[in-house]
Motif scaffolding. Structure first.
Motif, mmCIF file in Angstrom:
data_model
loop_
_atom_site.group_PDB
_atom_site.id
_atom_site.type_symbol
_atom_site.label_atom_id
_atom_site.label_comp_id
_atom_site.label_asym_id
_atom_site.label_seq_id
_atom_site.Cartn_x
_atom_site.Cartn_y
_atom_site.Cartn_z
ATOM 1 N N GLN A 72 0.854 -1.144 -0.036
ATOM 2 C CA GLN A 72 0.116 0.024 0.175
ATOM 3 C C GLN A 72 0.883 1.194 -0.047
ATOM 4 O OE1 GLN A 72 -3.435 0.162 -0.099
ATOM 5 N NE2 GLN A 72 -3.369 2.497 -0.003
ATOM 6 N N LEU A 121 5.942 5.756 -0.663
ATOM 7 C CA LEU A 121 5.614 6.315 0.840
ATOM 8 C C LEU A 121 6.159 7.772 1.314
ATOM 9 C CD1 LEU A 121 6.929 2.993 2.376
ATOM 10 C CD2 LEU A 121 4.680 3.384 1.668
ATOM 11 N N ASP A 122 7.168 8.247 0.677
ATOM 12 C CA ASP A 122 7.721 9.558 1.134
ATOM 13 C C ASP A 122 7.827 10.303 -0.241
ATOM 14 O OD1 ASP A 122 7.904 9.241 3.804
ATOM 15 O OD2 ASP A 122 9.593 8.099 3.772
ATOM 16 N N ASN A 167 1.334 5.762 -0.171
ATOM 17 C CA ASN A 167 0.771 6.911 0.456
ATOM 18 C C ASN A 167 0.272 7.932 -0.668
ATOM 19 O OD1 ASN A 167 1.091 6.190 3.236
ATOM 20 N ND2 ASN A 167 3.111 6.949 3.277
#
Length: 159
Positions: free
Chosen positions: A3, A123-124, A5
């Motif tokens: 998953q 994610l980032d 972000n």
């Protein structure tokens, strides 16, 4: 796959006996589904669906010659005059974004000279804007919409 972000998107995945494949809407073909490709395809959809980037002005896995070696940029977004405006470097989610990542995209930008650079592992995500007067980069709090990038270009088109 992990998953991310990033907002949800509709990706086309097909299962073959030996591999899974994901459809690249830019190149219009199936590619082996790797963690980095997972991030790249999510980010392409994010730029198109949430930041209003025209699909027709995007290229993925764009070849470039840098210091007598051939490299590939993950995503490049051009303006309507074929000038690179945004260069994106994608990493697999398990790869930490580091100074090396920024050094890599800055080297690629020697070729493109784009005003905006983005690095992401899904994610980032970090976005920087180049100051053409000093050659330095300023971190932005988010990813600009395509129209904001074009407006920036229009304000500094003599650079």
């Amino acid at each position: 796959m992990q998953q991310l972000n990033l907002p949800p998107c509709r990706l086309t995945i097909k299962n073959e006996p030996q591999n899974k494949y994901i459809f690249d809407i830019i190149r219009k073909k199936y590619l082996v589904l790797t963690p980095e490709e997972w991030v790249r395809q999510h980010f392409v959809h994010f730029l198109i669906n949430y930041k209003n980037f025209p699909q027709s002005l995007m290229r993925t896995e764009n070849g470039l010659k840098l210091f007598n070696t051939i490299k590939r940029s993950d995503i490049v977004v051009y303006n309507r005059d074929a000038k690179a405006m945004v260069v994106v470097e994608c990493k697999a989610p398990e790869v930490k974004i580091s100074q090396d990542t920024f050094d890599q995209i800055a080297r690629y930008n020697i070729h493109f000279n784009a005003p905006f650079l983005i690095v992401t592992n899904g994610l980032d995500t970090y976005c920087v804007k180049k100051n053409f007067s000093t050659g330095s980069y300023e971190f932005l709090s988010g990813i600009p919409n395509f129209n904001d990038i074009i407006n920036y270009e229009n304000n500094f088109s003599n650079k």
